[in-house]
Design a protein around this motif. Structure first.
Motif, PDB file in Angstrom:
ATOM      1  N   LYS A 109      84.838 102.185  24.688  1.00  0.00           N
ATOM      2  CA  LYS A 109      85.241 103.477  25.255  1.00  0.00           C
ATOM      3  C   LYS A 109      86.307 104.154  24.418  1.00  0.00           C
ATOM      4  CE  LYS A 109      84.130 102.792  30.164  1.00  0.00           C
ATOM      5  NZ  LYS A 109      84.696 102.584  31.529  1.00  0.00           N
ATOM      6  N   ARG A 110      87.051 103.387  23.673  1.00  0.00           N
ATOM      7  CA  ARG A 110      88.099 103.949  22.819  1.00  0.00           C
ATOM      8  C   ARG A 110      87.535 104.601  21.557  1.00  0.00           C
ATOM      9  NH1 ARG A 110      93.163 105.194  24.619  1.00  0.00           N
ATOM     10  NH2 ARG A 110      93.648 103.793  26.348  1.00  0.00           N
ATOM     11  N   PHE A 111      86.223 104.518  21.360  1.00  0.00           N
ATOM     12  CA  PHE A 111      85.588 105.093  20.163  1.00  0.00           C
ATOM     13  C   PHE A 111      84.487 106.073  20.592  1.00  0.00           C
ATOM     14  CE2 PHE A 111      87.233 100.898  19.254  1.00  0.00           C
ATOM     15  CZ  PHE A 111      87.905 101.055  18.050  1.00  0.00           C
ATOM     16  N   PRO A 112      84.837 107.133  21.328  1.00  0.00           N
ATOM     17  CA  PRO A 112      83.825 108.024  21.912  1.00  0.00           C
ATOM     18  C   PRO A 112      82.974 108.777  20.893  1.00  0.00           C
ATOM     19  CG  PRO A 112      86.008 108.983  22.128  1.00  0.00           C
ATOM     20  CD  PRO A 112      86.212 107.583  21.654  1.00  0.00           C
ATOM     21  N   SER A 113      83.517 109.000  19.707  1.00  0.00           N
ATOM     22  CA  SER A 113      82.775 109.777  18.703  1.00  0.00           C
ATOM     23  C   SER A 113      82.076 108.892  17.673  1.00  0.00           C
ATOM     24  CB  SER A 113      83.723 110.743  17.981  1.00  0.00           C
ATOM     25  OG  SER A 113      84.758 110.029  17.326  1.00  0.00           O
ATOM     26  N   ALA A 114      82.176 107.575  17.833  1.00  0.00           N
ATOM     27  CA  ALA A 114      81.580 106.660  16.850  1.00  0.00           C
ATOM     28  C   ALA A 114      80.064 106.617  16.980  1.00  0.00           C
ATOM     29  CB  ALA A 114      82.159 105.266  17.010  1.00  0.00           C
ATOM     30  N   GLU A 115      79.413 106.381  15.867  1.00  0.00           N
ATOM     31  CA  GLU A 115      77.963 106.119  15.846  1.00  0.00           C
ATOM     32  C   GLU A 115      77.781 104.615  16.035  1.00  0.00           C
ATOM     33  OE1 GLU A 115      74.402 106.016  12.544  1.00  0.00           O
ATOM     34  OE2 GLU A 115      75.936 107.591  12.349  1.00  0.00           O
ATOM     35  N   ILE A 116      77.270 104.218  17.183  1.00  0.00           N
ATOM     36  CA  ILE A 116      77.204 102.799  17.541  1.00  0.00           C
ATOM     37  C   ILE A 116      75.764 102.288  17.482  1.00  0.00           C
ATOM     38  CG2 ILE A 116      77.675 101.093  19.334  1.00  0.00           C
ATOM     39  CD1 ILE A 116      79.865 102.980  20.377  1.00  0.00           C
ATOM     40  N   THR A 117      75.568 101.215  16.734  1.00  0.00           N
ATOM     41  CA  THR A 117      74.271 100.540  16.655  1.00  0.00           C
ATOM     42  C   THR A 117      74.425  99.160  17.266  1.00  0.00           C
ATOM     43  OG1 THR A 117      73.710 101.712  14.609  1.00  0.00           O
ATOM     44  CG2 THR A 117      72.431  99.729  15.132  1.00  0.00           C
ATOM     45  N   GLU A 118      73.571  98.839  18.233  1.00  0.00           N
ATOM     46  CA  GLU A 118      73.676  97.546  18.901  1.00  0.00           C
ATOM     47  C   GLU A 118      72.428  96.700  18.688  1.00  0.00           C
ATOM     48  OE1 GLU A 118      75.771  96.834  22.485  1.00  0.00           O
ATOM     49  OE2 GLU A 118      76.011  98.977  22.897  1.00  0.00           O
ATOM     50  N   PHE A 119      72.657  95.419  18.498  1.00  0.00           N
ATOM     51  CA  PHE A 119      71.585  94.434  18.430  1.00  0.00           C
ATOM     52  C   PHE A 119      71.807  93.431  19.560  1.00  0.00           C
ATOM     53  CE2 PHE A 119      72.118  96.043  14.133  1.00  0.00           C
ATOM     54  CZ  PHE A 119      70.810  96.303  13.739  1.00  0.00           C
ATOM     55  N   TYR A 120      70.703  93.041  20.201  1.00  0.00           N
ATOM     56  CA  TYR A 120      70.766  92.075  21.291  1.00  0.00           C
ATOM     57  C   TYR A 120      69.944  90.850  20.904  1.00  0.00           C
ATOM     58  CZ  TYR A 120      72.888  95.596  24.316  1.00  0.00           C
ATOM     59  OH  TYR A 120      73.744  96.521  24.870  1.00  0.00           O
ATOM     60  N   LEU A 121      70.603  89.697  20.956  1.00  0.00           N
ATOM     61  CA  LEU A 121      69.945  88.441  20.616  1.00  0.00           C
ATOM     62  C   LEU A 121      69.504  87.725  21.887  1.00  0.00           C
ATOM     63  CD1 LEU A 121      72.555  87.245  17.948  1.00  0.00           C
ATOM     64  CD2 LEU A 121      70.473  88.578  17.559  1.00  0.00           C
ATOM     65  N   PRO A 122      68.338  87.075  21.849  1.00  0.00           N
ATOM     66  CA  PRO A 122      67.487  86.825  20.676  1.00  0.00           C
ATOM     67  C   PRO A 122      66.451  87.909  20.378  1.00  0.00           C
ATOM     68  CG  PRO A 122      66.665  85.585  22.526  1.00  0.00           C
ATOM     69  CD  PRO A 122      67.908  86.281  23.027  1.00  0.00           C
TER      70      PRO A 122
END
Length: 243
Positions: A24-37
């Motif tokens: 939440k502290r990075f509202p303008s960031a471009e976030i890419t998430e990976f979920y394992l497995p």
């Protein structure tokens, strides 16, 4: 700013909630998430193909390459995992095994020496610390020096939802403080490479110099030679020139 998040489980439980508080502290960031497995479903087979013939020969290269490209492009790496039997999830361990070729004795990516990373772990009772150390150990051998850690004992949604308001707020404030700390960095500049990381690098360099002196041909040794690391080039110096 780009953030890459690797989640050690697909479960959207307490670990995921803690990660969301951090982000939440990075509202303008471009976030890419990976979920394992899901995003890396297979175990490392121990074939040593990545060491001997290149990472593109790995049977799971399509998964590993997608994650690696995102890690290289990221300004901040966030790794999360609940503790399973005192350690990271099996899926997270499998991913770290896949990246063995990026450990410093082999072919570390120069970009990693300028990265910043955060580790978020939690558990029931003991285990969060050892799980965090599992991840930190790998990250440090990738060349990352600036690593923040958040760890606590919660594990289940039931425990989290039934915490006294004061304790829940204390934990929320704790991870928020870590997030605020990481918002203050100038991400246009690489993180400082610590002396412990440099010592690891020079120990590996000594091994690679001996291998070259003995005329042993290897993909790893050629990588070190072509990067100039057997001479006077250093990955952290190259990053400063690029910036």
């Amino acid at each position: 700013m780009r953030i890459t998040v690797i989640n050690g489980t697909e479960k959207r439980g307490v670990t995921c909630q803690l990660k969301d508080i951090f982000l939440k502290r990075f509202p303008s960031a471009e976030i890419t998430e990976f979920y394992l497995p899901k995003d890396c479903p297979a175990f490392c087979a121990g074939c040593t193909g990545c060491f001997m013939n290149g990472e593109n020969t790995c049977k799971d290269y399509a998964y590993i390459n997608a994650i690696e490209r995102s890690l290289i492009q990221a300004d901040l790496i966030v790794m999360t995992s609940p503790a399973y039997v005192m350690h990271v999830t099996g899926a997270m361990k499998a991913l770290l095994d896949h990246f063995a070729y990026r450990c410093m004795p082999h072919r570390p990516a120069a970009e990693m020496f300028g990265k910043r990373a955060v580790i978020i772990t939690q558990c029931v009772g003991a285990g969060a610390k050892s799980a965090a150390n599992d991840i930190k150990h790998s990250l440090s051998w990738w060349g990352i020096s600036k690593i923040g850690k958040f760890k606590c004992a919660l594990m289940t949604d039931i425990v989290w939802n039934n915490l006294p308001e004061k304790k829940q707020k204390r934990l929320t404030n704790k991870i928020d403080r870590l997030a605020r700390k990481f918002t203050k960095f100038n991400y246009s500049k690489p993180a400082r490479t610590k002396m412990t990381t440099k010592i690891k690098f020079h120990l590996c360099r000594a091994i690679q110099k001996r291998i070259r002196k003995n005329g042993i041909a290897s993909l790893d040794n050629r990588y070190w030679y072509e990067n100039g690391w057997l001479d006077n080039n250093r990955p952290w110096k190259k990053l400063k020139r690029k910036r």
